[in-house]
Enzyme design. Structure first.
Site, PDB file in Angstrom:
ATOM      1  N   HIS A 122      20.942  46.434 -11.602  1.00 54.66           N
ATOM      2  CA  HIS A 122      21.340  47.663 -11.226  1.00 54.66           C
ATOM      3  C   HIS A 122      22.274  48.234 -11.975  1.00 54.66           C
ATOM      4  O   HIS A 122      23.207  48.946 -11.197  1.00 54.66           O
ATOM      5  CB  HIS A 122      21.669  47.364  -9.536  1.00 54.66           C
ATOM      6  N   HIS A 196      18.969  52.612  -2.592  1.00 55.69           N
ATOM      7  CA  HIS A 196      19.297  51.307  -1.952  1.00 55.69           C
ATOM      8  C   HIS A 196      19.522  51.381  -0.503  1.00 55.69           C
ATOM      9  O   HIS A 196      20.319  50.246  -0.181  1.00 55.69           O
ATOM     10  CB  HIS A 196      20.040  50.381  -2.947  1.00 55.69           C
ATOM     11  N   GLU A 335      12.788  49.827  -2.320  1.00 56.48           N
ATOM     12  CA  GLU A 335      13.390  50.671  -3.626  1.00 56.48           C
ATOM     13  C   GLU A 335      12.269  51.030  -4.465  1.00 56.48           C
ATOM     14  O   GLU A 335      11.543  50.402  -4.896  1.00 56.48           O
ATOM     15  CB  GLU A 335      14.300  49.779  -4.102  1.00 56.48           C
TER      16      GLU A 335
HETATM   17  C1  BGC Z   1      17.597  42.935  -5.396  1.00 56.60           C
HETATM   18  C2  BGC Z   1      18.320  41.719  -4.859  1.00 56.60           C
HETATM   19  C3  BGC Z   1      19.605  41.921  -5.025  1.00 56.60           C
HETATM   20  C4  BGC Z   1      19.979  43.148  -3.982  1.00 56.60           C
HETATM   21  C5  BGC Z   1      21.309  43.353  -3.940  1.00 56.60           C
HETATM   22  C6  BGC Z   1      17.875  44.132  -4.688  1.00 56.60           C
HETATM   23  O1  BGC Z   1      17.499  45.423  -5.262  1.00 56.60           O
HETATM   24  O2  BGC Z   1      16.166  42.911  -5.599  1.00 56.60           O
HETATM   25  O3  BGC Z   1      17.920  40.670  -5.840  1.00 56.60           O
HETATM   26  O4  BGC Z   1      20.320  40.763  -4.204  1.00 56.60           O
HETATM   27  O5  BGC Z   1      19.159  44.252  -4.771  1.00 56.60           O
HETATM   28  O6  BGC Z   1      21.901  43.337  -5.085  1.00 56.60           O
END
Ligand code: BGC
Length: 370
Positions: A122, A196, A335
């Site tokens: 991310h 998200h 997402e």
């Molecule tokens: C991911 C997860 C992660 C979450 C928060 C999601 O997009 O796929 O693995 O724990 O985001 O970080």
């Protein structure tokens, strides 16, 4: 901290030209908070910290309103939350994981920040969810919105190129929230932006989401290794717990003895979207129905994939806006995105953005009842 604390305090209300859709602006602990409201009273709150959607208030089938987006009351809670699970944020420069935080463009190998075991997740340590964006309310006929801009500097979190990013949230009188993404760069780089928000269509903090019925427009998903990096395979969902081609409660198969579910701690996987007939120009990605309230969320996107994450890492330590804990699987994310680790998977659709080209994607979230 790349956070502009001294932001101008905007007082009063800014109304759109439309009779009903409007944007209200207020101070949110030195960061601004914008409330988009449409003619049906559907409201979406957005802060310029992380371009975060803090709240989505929609009716149930009897007209009872509830906030269906997980979040906090105070901007400090977004900054200091345990594990910072990206509630409501725009995630970038690359949403999802890049193996070992490395990719090669031409002759050069770039090392990104590593923040998820050995991998990059991310956007790194200070991703787009943890910076202040410039924000501009928008006026329109039957819609209102907010345009958010951010310049990600060459070298930020290890990425090459100055990346100019604009994300526009538009709330329409047809109960749709449209998210338009635009980015340009001055050096070749990888980009994969996503939204998200964690949803609970019963209302945030009202237990888990395992009884929500999910449909995904996906016949394949991308299986992962223990570190949640795709193996490169596109696997058919038919005959597996990953088959959401017709509506099924999220919890129905989540307890099956399945290696992929073990790796994810539940669903935490990218699905390969099947495309098909577009609605308003975009093919269907997902539909979620909550039987108790009748609330429905429908998602369309121009993206080739969607990460379905069902809040496996929520564990009750975070407390939401109504003072209730966010329990295990207390929210789900859908997402829309390119596939994880695309920079290192030649068979996945490319996330490479070249100077002179435009990165443009659109995702819509439609809210209704059944
Ligand atoms: C991911 C997860 C992660 C979450 C928060 C999601 O997009 O796929 O693995 O724990 O985001 O970080």
């Amino acid at each position: 901290m790349k956070l502009l604390i001294a932001l101008t305090l905007l007082l009063g209300m800014i109304y759109c030209r439309s009779a009903s859709a409007r944007v209200a602006v207020e101070d949110f602990d030195n960061i601004r908070l914008f409330t988009l409201t449409n003619k049906h009273g559907l409201t979406v709150k957005v802060t310029n910290y992380g371009a975060i959607i803090t709240s989505i208030i929609m009716p149930d089938r009897d007209g009872q309103m509830a906030d269906v987006a997980l979040g906090y009351d105070r901007v400090e809670d977004y900054m200091n939350a345990v594990d910072k699970p990206y509630l409501g944020a725009i995630v970038g420069r690359y949403g999802n994981r890049i193996a070992r935080g490395q990719f090669t463009i031409g002759e050069t190998t770039y090392q990104l920040a590593v923040n998820n075991g050995p991998n990059h997740l991310h956007g790194g340590i200070i991703g787009f969810d943890k910076v202040a964006w410039d924000a501009q309310p928008l006026e329109g006929d039957g819609e209102c919105g907010l345009q958010l801009s951010y310049l990600s500097q060459d070298g930020e979190e290890g990425y090459p190129g100055n990346l100019k990013v604009t994300v526009t949230y538009t709330l329409t009188d047809t109960n749709q929230l449209r998210v338009d993404y635009l980015a340009t760069t001055d050096k070749p780089t990888h980009v994969n932006l996503t939204q998200h928000t964690y949803f609970n269509l019963k209302g945030e903090g009202k237990g888990d989401i395992l009884d929500h019925h999910l449909t995904l427009n996906a016949k394949q998903f991308t299986p992962v290794d223990e570190g949640l990096i795709p193996t490169g395979e596109l696997r058919e969902v038919a005959g597996t717990p990953f088959d959401f081609t017709s509506a099924k409660p999220i919890g129905r198969d989540i307890g099956q003895d399945d290696q992929q579910l073990q790796f994810g701690g539940g669903y935490d996987h990218n699905f390969v979207l099947a495309g098909g007939d577009p609605q308003d120009g975009l093919p269907l990605a997902a539909r979620v129905y909550e039987p108790g309230s009748g609330r429905v969320l429908t998602i369309h996107t121009s993206e080739p994939g969607v990460q379905f994450y069902c809040g496996n890492f929520l564990d009750g330590r975070l407390t939401g806006k109504a003072g209730r804990p966010y329990v295990h699987r207390g929210g789900f994310c859908l997402e829309t995105q390119h596939y994880p680790n695309s920079p290192n998977q030649a068979n996945f659709p490319s996330t490479l953005l070249q100077p002179g080209a435009e990165y443009r994607t659109t995702t819509t979230f439609s809210f209704s009842t059944d």
